[in-house]
Design a protein around this motif. Structure first.
Motif, PDB file in Angstrom:
ATOM      1  N   SER A   1       0.823  -1.220   0.000  1.00 18.45           N
ATOM      2  CA  SER A   1       0.000   0.000   0.000  1.00 18.45           C
ATOM      3  C   SER A   1       0.850   1.261   0.000  1.00 18.45           C
ATOM      4  O   SER A   1       0.717   2.126   0.869  1.00 18.45           O
TER       5      SER A   1
ATOM      6  N   TYR B   1      -7.491  -9.993   1.704  1.00 17.96           N
ATOM      7  CA  TYR B   1      -7.800  -8.678   1.144  1.00 17.96           C
ATOM      8  C   TYR B   1      -8.882  -7.972   1.960  1.00 17.96           C
ATOM      9  O   TYR B   1      -8.793  -6.773   2.245  1.00 17.96           O
TER      10      TYR B   1
ATOM     11  N   HIS C   1      -5.275  -5.403   1.073  1.00 14.65           N
ATOM     12  CA  HIS C   1      -4.380  -5.723  -0.031  1.00 14.65           C
ATOM     13  C   HIS C   1      -4.225  -7.242  -0.135  1.00 14.65           C
ATOM     14  O   HIS C   1      -4.501  -7.959   0.824  1.00 14.65           O
TER      15      HIS C   1
END
Length: 367
Positions: free
Chosen positions: A77, A301, A306
Motif C-alpha cells: 500500500s 484482502y 491488499h
C-alpha cells in the motif's frame, strides 16, 4: 502487496542472485533440480521466517557455506519495507528496515503457498484439513491462534494426566480442573472455526464455480465429534461438550486419550454432492485445493485491504488448459504470483503479455 526485489547469498544452490520480479505473473521455468522451488522457498522464508520444505534452518544454507542471507524489498500500500534474514546453523537474525524487531512483525506480510503436498488437504487425513484451518485461515480471525494454543496446551496436559490416572499415579479428582479448561477452550476453538468457515466457504464456492466454468459446485461442511447445531453459540457448544465428555470419561482413562473435541474434527468437501476425497479425480482435487487457497487471498484482502503474494509450486500446469486460463485471468494485475514449472508449453507467449518468464539453470536466473 508485492515483492520489488529479492537478493540471495548462499541460499540453497544460489551463490548470489538478485531478482526483480514482475508485479503481476512470474513463470519460473527450467529443468528439474536447477533451483526453481528454491526461489519460491526464499520468498516464503522471507515473509514467514521459516521454510516450507526444511525442518532445520541449516538445510537452506548452500553446501559448504556457513551463512545464508535473504534481503527482500516489499511494497505494501505504497509503503516500502526491507526484510533481512541472516541464517546460520546456530540460529537466525531478522531485521525490518534495518532494525531487529520481533518476528510477529512479519504477520503484516501475507503469502499463500500451493505445492503438490497440499493435495492432501483434500485426499489426506482430517489433520491436514484442521491444519489448513488453524494455520492458514484461522489467523485472519482475531483471537483464533491464541485459542488454538490454549486448547493444545490443555489437551496435552490432560492426556498426560489420563495416563497417570490409569497407572494409579494421580488422583482422578484432579481431572475436573483440566476438564473445565478443556471444555472452555475447546468450545472457543469450535465456535471460531465455524465463524471462519462462514466467511471461507462462500468465497471458495464462488471461486470454484468460476474455475470450472460453472460446471462444478463445491460443498463443505464442518464435521464435529460433538452433536452440534452449526448455529450454536459458544456457551451452547460448551454445554454440549461438557455433557458428552462426562459420559465417556472412563473410556478416555482406559485409552489414555481425549476422545472428543476440536482435535478430532474434520471438514467434508464435496463436488456436486460427491465426496471429493473418494470420488474426485486428481484434477478435481487440485481445483478444490486451489479454490480453498485462493479464498484465503480474498479473506486476506478483506481483512487488510491488499492481496498477499501467491506461490504456485509445480501445480498450475497439472490443470487443464481452460482452468489454467481462467486462473491466470483471475490473478493478473491483481495478485503478484510466482509459478514454477518444467513444462511451460504454449503458455509462454500468453504470460509474456501479462508478466514475465524466468529461466533457472544451475542456480542462475535469467529473464
Amino acid at each position: 502487496m508485492r515483492v520489488e526485489n529479492i537478493t540471495l547469498n548462499n541460499f540453497r544452490n544460489y551463490a548470489k542472485v538478485s531478482f526483480k520480479p514482475h508485479p503481476s505473473i512470474n513463470i519460473i521455468t527450467g529443468h528439474n533440480a536447477q533451483g526453481k522451488t528454491n526461489l519460491l522457498e526464499s520468498i516464503y522464508y522471507s515473509l514467514k521466517g521459516h521454510s516450507f520444505r526444511a525442518d532445520r534452518d541449516r538445510d537452506v544454507i548452500k553446501w559448504q557455506q556457513e551463512t545464508a542471507v535473504i534481503n527482500t524489498e516489499i511494497m505494501v500500500s505504497s509503503r516500502q519495507f526491507l526484510i533481512q534474514w541472516l541464517i546460520k546453523a546456530s540460529g537466525k537474525k531478522f531485521r525490518l528496515n534495518g532494525t531487529e524487531v520481533p518476528r510477529a512483525e512479519l504477520d503484516q506480510f501475507g503469502v499463500v503457498l500451493f505445492c503438490p503436498e497440499d493435495l492432501y488437504l483434500v485426499k489426506g487425513s482430517p489433520q491436514e484439513r484442521r491444519r489448513f484451518l488453524d494455520l492458514e485461515v484461522g489467523p485472519l480471525h482475531p483471537g483464533y491462534s491464541h485459542a488454538c494454543r490454549q486448547y493444545a496446551r490443555v489437551l496435552s496436559q490432560r492426556n498426560i494426566l489420563l495416563k497417570e490416572i490409569r497407572g494409579r499415579q494421580a488422583n482422578p479428582d484432579i481431572l475436573d480442573i483440566w476438564d473445565e479448561q478443556l471444555y472452555r477452550h475447546g468450545a472457543r476453538v469450535i465456535f471460531l472455526r465455524l465463524q471462519v468457515l462462514k466467511k471461507l466457504i462462500p468465497v471458495a464456492r464462488s471461486i470454484h464455480l468460476e474455475l470450472t466454468n460453472g460446471l462444478e459446485q463445491l460443498q463443505a461442511k464442518y464435521l464435529s465429534s460433538l452433536v452440534l447445531d452449526l448455529s450454536f453459540s459458544e456457551e451452547q457448544i460448551y454445554q454440549v461438550f461438557s455433557q458428552a465428555a462426562k459420559q465417556i470419561r472412563k473410556l478416555e482413562i482406559d485409552r489414555c486419550q481425549t476422545l472428543l473435541g476440536p482435535h478430532r474434527d474434520d471438514i467434508s468437501l464435496a463436488i456436486n454432492g460427491a465426496e471429493a476425497k473418494t470420488f474426485g479425480s486428481q484434477g478435481q482435487q487440485r481445483t478444490v485445493t486451489l479454490s480453498l487457497k485462493l479464498s484465503v487471498l480474498e479473506l486476506w484482502y478483506r481483512e487488510f485491504g491488499h492481496y498477499p503474494v501467491l506461490l504456485l509450486d509445480d501445480v498450475l500446469f497439472e490443470l487443464d488448459h481452460n482452468r489454467q486460463t481462467m486462473l491466470l485471468d483471475k490473478l493478473q494485475d491483481k495478485v503478484q504470483t510466482f509459478i514454477t514449472t518444467s513444462f511451460p508449453g504454449g503458455i509462454d507467449n500468453q504470460i509474456k503479455q501479462v508478466g514475465q518468464v524466468w529461466r533457472v539453470h544451475a542456480g542462475n536466473l535469467t529473464g
